[in-house]
Design a protein around this motif. Structure first.
Motif, PDB file in Angstrom:
ATOM      1  N   PHE A  19     -10.056  51.039  62.717  1.00 13.57           N
ATOM      2  CA  PHE A  19      -9.865  51.419  64.114  1.00 13.57           C
ATOM      3  C   PHE A  19     -10.718  52.652  64.378  1.00 13.57           C
ATOM      4  O   PHE A  19     -10.759  53.574  63.561  1.00 13.57           O
ATOM      5  N   PHE A  20     -11.426  52.666  65.507  1.00 18.31           N
ATOM      6  CA  PHE A  20     -12.253  53.828  65.842  1.00 18.31           C
ATOM      7  C   PHE A  20     -11.921  54.358  67.230  1.00 18.31           C
ATOM      8  O   PHE A  20     -11.466  53.626  68.108  1.00 18.31           O
ATOM      9  N   VAL A  21     -12.181  55.655  67.399  1.00 17.82           N
ATOM     10  CA  VAL A  21     -12.120  56.327  68.693  1.00 17.82           C
ATOM     11  C   VAL A  21     -13.388  57.168  68.785  1.00 17.82           C
ATOM     12  O   VAL A  21     -13.724  57.903  67.849  1.00 17.82           O
ATOM     13  N   LEU A  22     -14.101  57.022  69.890  1.00 17.00           N
ATOM     14  CA  LEU A  22     -15.343  57.764  70.109  1.00 17.00           C
ATOM     15  C   LEU A  22     -15.306  58.343  71.518  1.00 17.00           C
ATOM     16  O   LEU A  22     -15.165  57.601  72.490  1.00 17.00           O
ATOM     17  N   THR A  23     -15.404  59.666  71.608  1.00 13.79           N
ATOM     18  CA  THR A  23     -15.454  60.334  72.905  1.00 13.79           C
ATOM     19  C   THR A  23     -16.844  60.906  73.086  1.00 13.79           C
ATOM     20  O   THR A  23     -17.332  61.664  72.242  1.00 13.79           O
ATOM     21  N   LEU A  24     -17.487  60.525  74.191  1.00 12.93           N
ATOM     22  CA  LEU A  24     -18.834  60.982  74.516  1.00 12.93           C
ATOM     23  C   LEU A  24     -18.774  61.882  75.735  1.00 12.93           C
ATOM     24  O   LEU A  24     -17.971  61.667  76.646  1.00 12.93           O
ATOM     25  N   ASP A  25     -19.663  62.876  75.753  1.00 15.17           N
ATOM     26  CA  ASP A  25     -19.652  63.872  76.822  1.00 15.17           C
ATOM     27  C   ASP A  25     -21.064  64.120  77.321  1.00 15.17           C
ATOM     28  O   ASP A  25     -21.995  64.298  76.525  1.00 15.17           O
ATOM     29  N   LYS A  26     -21.209  64.105  78.631  1.00 15.14           N
ATOM     30  CA  LYS A  26     -22.419  64.580  79.299  1.00 15.14           C
ATOM     31  C   LYS A  26     -21.941  65.712  80.191  1.00 15.14           C
ATOM     32  O   LYS A  26     -21.405  65.479  81.276  1.00 15.14           O
ATOM     33  N   PRO A  27     -22.077  66.953  79.698  1.00 17.50           N
ATOM     34  CA  PRO A  27     -21.527  68.105  80.420  1.00 17.50           C
ATOM     35  C   PRO A  27     -21.926  68.132  81.898  1.00 17.50           C
ATOM     36  O   PRO A  27     -23.080  67.905  82.246  1.00 17.50           O
ATOM     37  N   GLY A  28     -20.943  68.385  82.722  1.00 14.62           N
ATOM     38  CA  GLY A  28     -21.163  68.452  84.162  1.00 14.62           C
ATOM     39  C   GLY A  28     -21.230  67.089  84.832  1.00 14.62           C
ATOM     40  O   GLY A  28     -21.328  67.005  86.049  1.00 14.62           O
ATOM     41  N   THR A  33     -14.026  58.014  76.707  1.00 16.07           N
ATOM     42  CA  THR A  33     -13.516  57.670  75.384  1.00 16.07           C
ATOM     43  C   THR A  33     -13.478  56.154  75.251  1.00 16.07           C
ATOM     44  O   THR A  33     -12.980  55.463  76.135  1.00 16.07           O
ATOM     45  N   GLN A  34     -14.012  55.675  74.150  1.00 17.85           N
ATOM     46  CA  GLN A  34     -13.981  54.250  73.814  1.00 17.85           C
ATOM     47  C   GLN A  34     -13.182  54.095  72.534  1.00 17.85           C
ATOM     48  O   GLN A  34     -13.255  54.947  71.646  1.00 17.85           O
ATOM     49  N   GLU A  35     -12.438  53.005  72.422  1.00 15.33           N
ATOM     50  CA  GLU A  35     -11.702  52.720  71.193  1.00 15.33           C
ATOM     51  C   GLU A  35     -11.801  51.244  70.905  1.00 15.33           C
ATOM     52  O   GLU A  35     -12.071  50.449  71.793  1.00 15.33           O
ATOM     53  N   GLY A  36     -11.628  50.907  69.635  1.00 12.95           N
ATOM     54  CA  GLY A  36     -11.682  49.508  69.253  1.00 12.95           C
ATOM     55  C   GLY A  36     -11.534  49.355  67.754  1.00 12.95           C
ATOM     56  O   GLY A  36     -11.200  50.307  67.043  1.00 12.95           O
ATOM     57  N   THR A  37     -11.795  48.146  67.303  1.00 13.89           N
ATOM     58  CA  THR A  37     -11.720  47.875  65.879  1.00 13.89           C
ATOM     59  C   THR A  37     -13.039  47.288  65.407  1.00 13.89           C
ATOM     60  O   THR A  37     -13.826  46.754  66.201  1.00 13.89           O
ATOM     61  N   VAL A  57     -21.802  51.404  71.685  1.00 14.21           N
ATOM     62  CA  VAL A  57     -21.159  51.925  72.895  1.00 14.21           C
ATOM     63  C   VAL A  57     -22.197  52.340  73.926  1.00 14.21           C
ATOM     64  O   VAL A  57     -22.084  52.009  75.110  1.00 14.21           O
ATOM     65  N   THR A  58     -23.242  53.042  73.500  1.00 12.83           N
ATOM     66  CA  THR A  58     -24.255  53.496  74.460  1.00 12.83           C
ATOM     67  C   THR A  58     -25.133  52.349  74.956  1.00 12.83           C
ATOM     68  O   THR A  58     -25.632  52.399  76.080  1.00 12.83           O
ATOM     69  N   ALA A  59     -25.310  51.301  74.151  1.00 15.37           N
ATOM     70  CA  ALA A  59     -26.093  50.146  74.592  1.00 15.37           C
ATOM     71  C   ALA A  59     -25.384  49.387  75.708  1.00 15.37           C
ATOM     72  O   ALA A  59     -26.038  48.793  76.568  1.00 15.37           O
ATOM     73  N   ASN A  60     -24.056  49.427  75.719  1.00 18.26           N
ATOM     74  CA  ASN A  60     -23.280  48.728  76.746  1.00 18.26           C
ATOM     75  C   ASN A  60     -23.287  49.449  78.084  1.00 18.26           C
ATOM     76  O   ASN A  60     -22.915  48.867  79.092  1.00 18.26           O
ATOM     77  N   ALA A  67     -25.657  60.944  75.335  1.00 20.61           N
ATOM     78  CA  ALA A  67     -24.412  61.715  75.437  1.00 20.61           C
ATOM     79  C   ALA A  67     -24.069  62.352  74.095  1.00 20.61           C
ATOM     80  O   ALA A  67     -24.352  61.796  73.031  1.00 20.61           O
ATOM     81  N   SER A  68     -23.465  63.515  74.156  1.00 17.39           N
ATOM     82  CA  SER A  68     -23.009  64.208  72.951  1.00 17.39           C
ATOM     83  C   SER A  68     -21.676  63.642  72.501  1.00 17.39           C
ATOM     84  O   SER A  68     -20.855  63.229  73.318  1.00 17.39           O
TER      85      SER A  68
END
Length: 79
Positions: A19-28, A33-37, A57-60, A67-68
């Motif tokens: 199981f994964f959780v990935l949070t991406l940020d582009k400040p301002g 947050t994306q999650e999945g298996t 995630v970024t390709a979708n 994003a950071s």
């Protein structure tokens, strides 16, 4: 004690071994947050999976490109 599978409920093999959780940020702009298996291929490291998940995630969503990463977790998908 076993829990019976309900009709249409995926099994652990169908949902992935991890199981994964990935949070991406582009400040301002935004934070998402994306999650999945997933099921890592044999021989893949945690870093390999981090890169694969980030790329997937970024390709979708092109807006996420560059994003950071604010948070990443990858753990076995079991209780």
């Amino acid at each position: 004690m076993s829990v019976p599978q309900q009709a249409g409920q995926p099994t652990a093999q169908q949902v992935g071994t991890h199981f994964f959780v990935l949070t991406l940020d582009k400040p301002g702009q935004f934070m998402v947050t994306q999650e999945g298996t997933c099921t890592p291929p044999p021989g893949h490291s945690r870093q390999d999976m981090y890169r694969l998940i980030y790329q997937a995630v970024t390709a979708n969503d092109p807006d996420l490109a560059g994003a950071s990463v604010a948070f990443f977790s990858l753990e076995p998908n079991r209780l």
